[in-house]
Design a protein around this motif. Structure first.
Motif, PDB file in Angstrom:
ATOM      1  N   GLY A  82       2.578   3.338  -9.805  1.00 17.14           N
ATOM      2  CA  GLY A  82       1.560   5.174  -9.085  1.00 17.14           C
ATOM      3  C   GLY A  82       0.515   4.857  -7.735  1.00 17.14           C
ATOM      4  O   GLY A  82       1.107   5.342  -7.443  1.00 17.14           O
ATOM      5  N   ALA A  83       1.678   3.520  -7.077  1.00 18.83           N
ATOM      6  CA  ALA A  83       1.357   4.269  -5.240  1.00 18.83           C
ATOM      7  C   ALA A  83       2.064   2.986  -4.973  1.00 18.83           C
ATOM      8  O   ALA A  83       3.164   2.747  -5.404  1.00 18.83           O
ATOM      9  N   HIS A  84       2.438   3.365  -2.930  1.00 19.83           N
ATOM     10  CA  HIS A  84       2.972   2.331  -2.481  1.00 19.83           C
ATOM     11  C   HIS A  84       2.926   1.015  -2.351  1.00 19.83           C
ATOM     12  O   HIS A  84       3.482   0.241  -2.355  1.00 19.83           O
ATOM     13  N   LYS A  85       1.409   0.311  -2.959  1.00 20.78           N
ATOM     14  CA  LYS A  85       0.773  -0.555  -3.143  1.00 20.78           C
ATOM     15  C   LYS A  85       2.899  -1.719  -2.934  1.00 20.78           C
ATOM     16  O   LYS A  85       2.618  -2.796  -2.914  1.00 20.78           O
ATOM     17  N   ILE A  86       3.775  -1.558  -4.272  1.00 18.38           N
ATOM     18  CA  ILE A  86       4.027  -2.270  -5.057  1.00 18.38           C
ATOM     19  C   ILE A  86       5.157  -2.474  -4.110  1.00 18.38           C
ATOM     20  O   ILE A  86       5.891  -3.847  -3.808  1.00 18.38           O
ATOM     21  N   VAL A 229      -5.326   6.649   5.947  1.00 16.03           N
ATOM     22  CA  VAL A 229      -5.423   4.598   6.298  1.00 16.03           C
ATOM     23  C   VAL A 229      -6.959   4.488   6.439  1.00 16.03           C
ATOM     24  O   VAL A 229      -7.741   5.000   5.878  1.00 16.03           O
ATOM     25  N   GLY A 230      -6.523   3.606   5.193  1.00 17.00           N
ATOM     26  CA  GLY A 230      -7.586   2.597   4.953  1.00 17.00           C
ATOM     27  C   GLY A 230      -7.470   1.417   5.858  1.00 17.00           C
ATOM     28  O   GLY A 230      -8.320   1.361   6.845  1.00 17.00           O
ATOM     29  N   GLY A 231      -6.650   0.735   5.097  1.00 16.40           N
ATOM     30  CA  GLY A 231      -6.444  -0.713   5.911  1.00 16.40           C
ATOM     31  C   GLY A 231      -5.107  -0.331   7.341  1.00 16.40           C
ATOM     32  O   GLY A 231      -5.359  -1.297   7.885  1.00 16.40           O
ATOM     33  N   GLY A 232      -4.693   0.478   6.875  1.00 17.20           N
ATOM     34  CA  GLY A 232      -3.406   1.245   7.362  1.00 17.20           C
ATOM     35  C   GLY A 232      -1.629   0.422   6.673  1.00 17.20           C
ATOM     36  O   GLY A 232      -1.026   0.396   7.879  1.00 17.20           O
ATOM     37  N   SER A 233      -2.071   0.600   5.780  1.00 17.29           N
ATOM     38  CA  SER A 233      -0.406  -0.041   5.390  1.00 17.29           C
ATOM     39  C   SER A 233       0.771   0.903   4.769  1.00 17.29           C
ATOM     40  O   SER A 233       1.556   0.853   5.450  1.00 17.29           O
ATOM     41  N   ASN A 234       0.819   2.222   4.003  1.00 17.50           N
ATOM     42  CA  ASN A 234       0.871   2.649   3.960  1.00 17.50           C
ATOM     43  C   ASN A 234       1.494   4.114   4.999  1.00 17.50           C
ATOM     44  O   ASN A 234       2.357   4.700   4.876  1.00 17.50           O
ATOM     45  N   SER A 374       0.769   8.432  -1.094  1.00 21.92           N
ATOM     46  CA  SER A 374       0.687   7.177  -0.940  1.00 21.92           C
ATOM     47  C   SER A 374       0.214   7.097  -2.585  1.00 21.92           C
ATOM     48  O   SER A 374       1.381   5.934  -2.837  1.00 21.92           O
ATOM     49  N   GLY A 375      -0.205   8.260  -3.204  1.00 17.05           N
ATOM     50  CA  GLY A 375       0.182   7.863  -4.758  1.00 17.05           C
ATOM     51  C   GLY A 375      -0.438   8.650  -5.775  1.00 17.05           C
ATOM     52  O   GLY A 375      -0.911  10.043  -5.384  1.00 17.05           O
ATOM     53  N   ARG A 376      -0.616   8.097  -6.811  1.00 21.22           N
ATOM     54  CA  ARG A 376      -1.167   9.070  -8.021  1.00 21.22           C
ATOM     55  C   ARG A 376      -2.802  10.065  -8.244  1.00 21.22           C
ATOM     56  O   ARG A 376      -3.213   8.278  -8.109  1.00 21.22           O
TER      57      ARG A 376
HETATM   58  C1  LIG Z   1      -4.966   0.942  -1.517  1.00 20.97           C
HETATM   59  C2  LIG Z   1      -3.866   2.712  -1.016  1.00 20.97           C
HETATM   60  C3  LIG Z   1      -4.558   3.163   0.397  1.00 20.97           C
HETATM   61  C4  LIG Z   1      -5.185   2.562   1.508  1.00 20.97           C
HETATM   62  O1  LIG Z   1      -4.218   1.731   1.788  1.00 20.97           O
HETATM   63  P1  LIG Z   1      -3.576   1.319   2.776  1.00 20.97           P
HETATM   64  O2  LIG Z   1      -3.119   0.563   3.410  1.00 20.97           O
HETATM   65  O3  LIG Z   1      -4.303   1.973   4.642  1.00 20.97           O
HETATM   66  O4  LIG Z   1      -2.493   2.292   3.000  1.00 20.97           O
HETATM   67  C5  LIG Z   1      -4.186   4.853   0.235  1.00 20.97           C
HETATM   68  N1  LIG Z   1      -3.420   5.181  -0.608  1.00 20.97           N
HETATM   69  C6  LIG Z   1      -3.281   4.682  -2.361  1.00 20.97           C
HETATM   70  C7  LIG Z   1      -2.721   5.317  -3.145  1.00 20.97           C
HETATM   71  C8  LIG Z   1      -4.091   3.021  -2.182  1.00 20.97           C
HETATM   72  O5  LIG Z   1      -3.664   2.865  -3.449  1.00 20.97           O
END
Ligand SMILES: *Cc1c(COP(=O)(O)O)cnc(C)c1O
Length: 392
Positions: A82-86, A229-234, A374-376
């Motif tokens: 459910g998110a880009h993390k994968i 932007v949290g840590g910035g990965s998505n 980025s996620g649901r």
């Molecule tokens: C973890 C998360 C984020 C924040 O992390 P980034 O590294 O900034 O992308 C954003 N969206 C979702 C859905 C997340 O799970």
């Protein structure tokens, strides 16, 4: 002078001596295997058949009509988990396997990265430990349960405030004693080099696909690309596809929480000062004594006092803009998108949607905006209900 892993003046690797060889080993393996056809094919297959790439670029027509310009959603919410993390955990997990590592460790705050790591730990048959602040263990009990079901060990960290930054400190500490057989699977495009570089790489399919989809579906590049932007990965994942397209505006949206003039927000790039945290030089939320501030905003996934060094650089050179929206704006747009498009966005992703909503009536009708969804939002309905209870 050592310039490796630098983004302008930011980044680097400010870590204990004992971790230097481990970081170097990861860097070398990354450089080797990202040129290795077997590795790339295996990763590509996992992206495609396990995670569900490519994700679609969806023209949100009712939402577009509402704001007065065209909004396209890059549907990372459709991925497994459910998110880009994968994207990142598959990439780093496979890298760990090719390096011959037997064990994975990771940190998690809200539990989303922990969960994505636990999934691939199971998939790749690796022993997995997730470090999580003890406060978060209580707050995110459903994710803790899921990680355990997936066979991971969840290690509660009671130092400090028992939240994400404490979990990262403990994971780094644990890693110093276990570097020989253990891979630290870092969750975002921050931390010491080479993590910002490798996380960007594994999240870059978002940007590569989005750019190609814009050309095929809109017939041109978008005017604006935006992401939370949290840590910035998505955000770096989607920005990376457009960084060289100078006419495309890049807008990163941070958690304004209860307002950036209060203490309860996560707007690191908007109001932070430069410092070093978790091995990397970047903007940070800190008080006048240089102590790291507690962060708070409505989406746990944005709750981090640091930010990836490349974003700090993009801000300073003016290539990307960083803005923030508050919790109320986030809740408003969550409701609007849900009702208009039948899509529940994650509260993190709702930040970029909320910024788009602030542009209603301000941008020409011909504007095309790509939002990285980025996620649901299924994980967030309890929080939404708490703030905006449904009237029965
Ligand atoms: C973890 C998360 C984020 C924040 O992390 P980034 O590294 O900034 O992308 C954003 N969206 C979702 C859905 C997340 O799970």
């Amino acid at each position: 002078m050592e310039l490796k892993g630098r983004y302008g003046d930011f980044g680097g690797f400010y870590v204990p001596e004992v971790l230097m060889p481990a970081l170097e080993e990861i860097e070398q393996a990354f450089l080797k295997y990202t040129k290795d056809e077997k590795f790339l094919k295996e990763l590509d297959d996992l992206y495609k058949y396990y995670a569900g790439r490519p994700t679609t670029l969806y023209h949100a027509k009712r939402f577009s009509a509402y704001v007065g310009f065209d909004v396209y959603l890059k549907r990372e919410d459709l991925l497994h988990g459910g998110a880009h993390k994968i994207n990142n955990t598959l990439g780093q997990g496979l890298l760990a396997k090719y390096m011959g590592k037997k064990k994975l460790i990771a940190e998690t705050g809200a539990g989303q990265h922990g969960l994505a790591t636990a999934m691939i730990g199971a998939l790749l048959g690796m022993e997995t430990k997730i470090f999580m602040g003890s406060t978060d263990v209580v707050r995110q009990s459903v994710n803790v349960h899921k990680m355990r079901l997936l066979g991971s060990e969840v290690v509660p960290v009671s130092d400090g405030t028992g939240t994400l930054k404490d979990a990262i400190n403990e994971a780094l500490r644990y890693w110093t004693a276990t570097v020989d057989d253990t891979f630290y699977l870092f969750g975002t495009a921050a931390g010491p080099h080479p993590f910002p570089m490798i996380v960007r790489y594994f999240q870059s399919p978002i940007g590569v696909e989005a750019r190609e989809q814009c050309i095929n579906q809109i017939g041109r590049l978008p005017d604006i690309v935006t992401a939370c932007v949290g840590g910035g990965s998505n955000a770096i994942g989607i920005f990376s596809g457009f960084i060289n397209d100078k006419n495309v505006r890049l807008v990163g949206v941070e958690g304004g929480g209860k307002g950036i003039n209060t203490k309860e927000h996560c707007a690191t790039l908007c109001v932070g000062k430069v410092g070093v945290l978790h091995g990397s030089k970047s903007y940070l939320l800190q008080d006048s004594d240089g102590q790291i501030s507690e962060t708070e905003c409505i989406s746990a996934g944005l709750d981090y006092p640091g930010v990836g060094p490349e974003h700090s650089h993009l801000k300073d050179i003016g290539r990307a803009e960083y803005v923030n929206v508050n919790d109320e704006q986030v809740l408003d747009v969550f409701g609007i998108l849900t009702r208009m498009e039948g899509i529940l966005p994650a509260l993190e992703s709702s930040h970029s949607l909320a910024w788009v909503l602030t542009q209603k009536g301000k941008l020409p009708a011909s504007t095309a905006v790509v939002v990285n969804l980025s996620g649901r939002g299924d994980k967030d309905i309890g929080i939404v209900e708490e703030h905006r209870p449904l009237k029965m």
